[in-house]
Design an enzyme around this catalytic site. Structure first.
Site, short mmCIF file in Angstrom:
data_model
loop_
_atom_site.label_atom_id
_atom_site.label_comp_id
_atom_site.label_asym_id
_atom_site.label_seq_id
_atom_site.Cartn_x
_atom_site.Cartn_y
_atom_site.Cartn_z
N TYR A 63 0.79 -1.16 0.03
CA TYR A 63 -0.18 0.02 0.02
C TYR A 63 0.78 1.25 0.03
O TYR A 63 1.62 1.28 0.80
CB TYR A 63 -0.99 0.06 1.24
CG TYR A 63 -2.45 0.39 0.84
CD1 TYR A 63 -2.74 1.89 0.86
CD2 TYR A 63 -3.49 -0.74 0.92
CE1 TYR A 63 -3.94 1.84 0.39
CE2 TYR A 63 -4.58 -0.43 0.74
CZ TYR A 63 -4.89 1.08 0.38
OH TYR A 63 -6.39 1.37 0.12
N GLU A 65 -0.20 5.02 -0.40
CA GLU A 65 -0.75 6.18 -0.37
C GLU A 65 0.10 7.35 -0.48
O GLU A 65 0.97 7.38 0.31
CB GLU A 65 -1.89 6.52 0.67
CG GLU A 65 -3.17 5.61 0.47
CD GLU A 65 -4.20 6.27 1.17
OE1 GLU A 65 -4.10 6.90 2.48
OE2 GLU A 65 -5.37 5.74 1.19
N ASP A 209 -7.33 13.77 -24.99
CA ASP A 209 -7.61 12.21 -24.67
C ASP A 209 -7.02 11.41 -25.69
O ASP A 209 -7.50 11.15 -26.94
CB ASP A 209 -9.03 11.94 -24.39
CG ASP A 209 -9.32 10.63 -23.93
OD1 ASP A 209 -8.40 9.74 -24.02
OD2 ASP A 209 -10.42 10.37 -23.33
N THR A 235 -5.01 5.97 -21.45
CA THR A 235 -4.95 4.73 -20.78
C THR A 235 -3.78 4.36 -21.23
O THR A 235 -2.83 4.63 -21.99
CB THR A 235 -6.08 3.83 -21.43
OG1 THR A 235 -5.93 3.70 -22.84
CG2 THR A 235 -7.29 4.13 -20.71
N LYS A 238 -4.42 -0.61 -25.07
CA LYS A 238 -4.67 -0.25 -26.47
C LYS A 238 -3.04 -0.30 -27.09
O LYS A 238 -2.46 -1.13 -27.16
CB LYS A 238 -5.29 1.01 -26.53
CG LYS A 238 -6.60 1.07 -25.72
CD LYS A 238 -7.44 2.28 -26.00
CE LYS A 238 -8.76 2.54 -25.24
NZ LYS A 238 -8.76 2.81 -23.75
N ARG A 244 -3.89 -2.67 -17.82
CA ARG A 244 -5.13 -1.67 -17.88
C ARG A 244 -4.81 -0.75 -16.68
O ARG A 244 -5.02 -0.87 -15.56
CB ARG A 244 -6.05 -2.63 -17.46
CG ARG A 244 -6.33 -3.56 -18.49
CD ARG A 244 -6.80 -3.24 -19.68
NE ARG A 244 -7.93 -2.28 -19.69
CZ ARG A 244 -9.20 -2.91 -20.01
NH1 ARG A 244 -9.56 -4.18 -20.15
NH2 ARG A 244 -10.15 -2.08 -19.74
#
Length: 430
Positions: A63, A65, A209, A235, A238, A244
């Site tokens: 983790y 953060e 985008d 992203t 693609k 992902r």
């Protein structure tokens, strides 16, 4: 049979096969499906074994953060260098001043752009969804269309291309605070410089985008928005051929606002295994061969578009400049959804899609969307695109006749062809 074939995965699924054979069998079935089909979904690709290894690594246990050097948990001695590596590689590959590699996916990344620059109710301008835009560019069913005031531009009915004069007139009239360029079904080159001029004239922030074309930009097969757009979202799968995930890139002056919007604005700890896989994909995209790959994607798309045109298909804008082809099936006497379903049965995976000014409903539209990134990764070349177009045509015509006898034959021919083209990450047992 799982034990006989699971070793053909890279990395191996041997532990999963022993622990949960039912799930392992489904993954095995999916791998075989990906191997045996011509995958033409424009948003899909195959990642390398190195990306798969990073995605499935022990980094998922941690983790983290916050940002490098400013975490809320201890034990970041290895995580910080991984995230900084991904950031540095993104900045170098795309020529940007700032990069945030923490967004979980494209839609949260776009929402972070809103949070960085807008207040609820502010006006945002984007390409209409039925014209090729994305849900997060202000469409009503998205939070972005509910929390902000959307203004939508479209494409010309005669050309299928964005009319930049119309965009300028609309922007001058509505004075949006944020303008989006890019989308999800745009087969032509995006005029980033033209959008930048309009944004500057109207005092708007310009967001590009590039989710679909990031790999083409990285490989020099499409112009870059860097130097034109204030902020760039993408992203990382693609055409970029990564995991992902997502990234937001921007001018240095917007770095603090973007970072604050991502964390703590929208999400908690980043997915460190995904960050590492992004770093791998960026390194691959900067390496030898990726530029040739990106240009080959475009060459395959143009060859496939030309072959479809020769068979009488109506292509939106008349063709393509990138990886994507949008087909209107109206003149073939069949709708997009039944055609897509039949093509899937016949070994060709794509998606039904609305076309500009489509009279049909979104869940039963007139069109198909095709993309060539995945088949290019498999090694197919432009000379093979007429054969792919012929298979598509055979299935579409059979669907219009309500005759499915051809589907199994086509599927068999496709399996035979693809057996000679390796799939990264999996191979059938010898």
């Amino acid at each position: 049979m799982i034990g006989a074939e699971v070793v053909m995965h890279q990395p191996s699924l041997s532990h999963l096969s022993a622990q949960d054979p039912e799930l392992a069998a489904l993954i095995e079935a999916e791998a075989r499906r990906q191997f045996e089909k011509i995958r033409l979904i424009a948003s899909e690709n195959y990642v390398s074994p190195a990306v798969l290894e990073a995605t499935g690594s022990v980094l998922t246990n941690k983790y983290s953060e916050g940002y490098a050097g400013r975490r809320y948990y201890e034990g970041q001695q290895n995580i910080d260098p991984i995230e900084l590596m991904a950031i540095d590689r993104a900045k170098a590959l795309f020529g940007v001043e700032h990069a945030n590699v923490q967004p979980y996916s494209g839609s949260p990344a776009n929402l972070a752009v809103y949070m960085a620059f807008l207040e609820p109710g502010d006006t945002v301008m984007g390409l209409s969804l039925p014209m090729g835009g994305h849900l997060t560019h202000g469409w009503p069913v998205s939070a972005t269309g509910k929390w902000f005031t959307p203004v939508r531009y479209g494409v010309r009915a005669d050309t299928g291309r964005v009319d930049m004069d119309q965009v300028r007139d609309l922007a001058l009239k509505e004075r949006p605070k944020l303008i989006w360029c890019g989308g999800t079904a745009i087969p032509r080159t995006i005029d980033f410089a033209g959008f930048a001029e309009i944004a500057q004239e109207t005092g708007a922030v310009l967001a590009a985008d590039i989710a679909h074309i990031a790999g083409l930009i990285a490989g020099g097969a499409h112009p870059s928005p860097a130097g034109h757009a204030d902020v760039i979202s993408t992203t990382t799968h693609k055409t970029l051929r990564g995991p992902r995930g997502a990234m937001i890139m921007s001018l240095a002056e917007h770095a603090a606002a973007i970072d604050k919007a991502v964390f703590p604005g929208l999400q908690g700890g980043p997915h460190n295994h995904t960050t590492a896989a992004i770093a791998v994909a960026l390194d691959e995209a900067a390496g030898p061969g990726f530029s040739a790959y990106a240009h080959r994607i475009v060459a395959n798309a143009r060859a496939l578009a030309e072959a479809l045109l020769e068979r009488g298909y109506d292509l939106i804008s008349g063709g393509t400049d990138n990886h994507l082809i949008l087909v209107d099936l109206t003149n073939k006497g069949v709708a997009g959804k039944p055609a897509a379903q039949a093509l899937d049965r016949a070994g060709i995976e794509l998606n039904y899609n609305a076309v500009p000014f489509d009279p049909r409903k979104p869940f039963d539209p007139s069109g198909l969307r095709l993309g060539t990134a995945a088949i290019t990764t498999r090694g197919l070349v432009p000379e093979q695109m007429p054969r792919v177009a012929a298979w598509i045509d055979e299935v579409v015509l059979a669907t219009a006749r309500e005759d499915d006898k051809e589907l199994d034959r086509v599927a068999g021919e496709i399996r035979e062809l693809l057996a000679s083209y390796p799939m990264p990450g999996w191979a059938p047992a010898p």
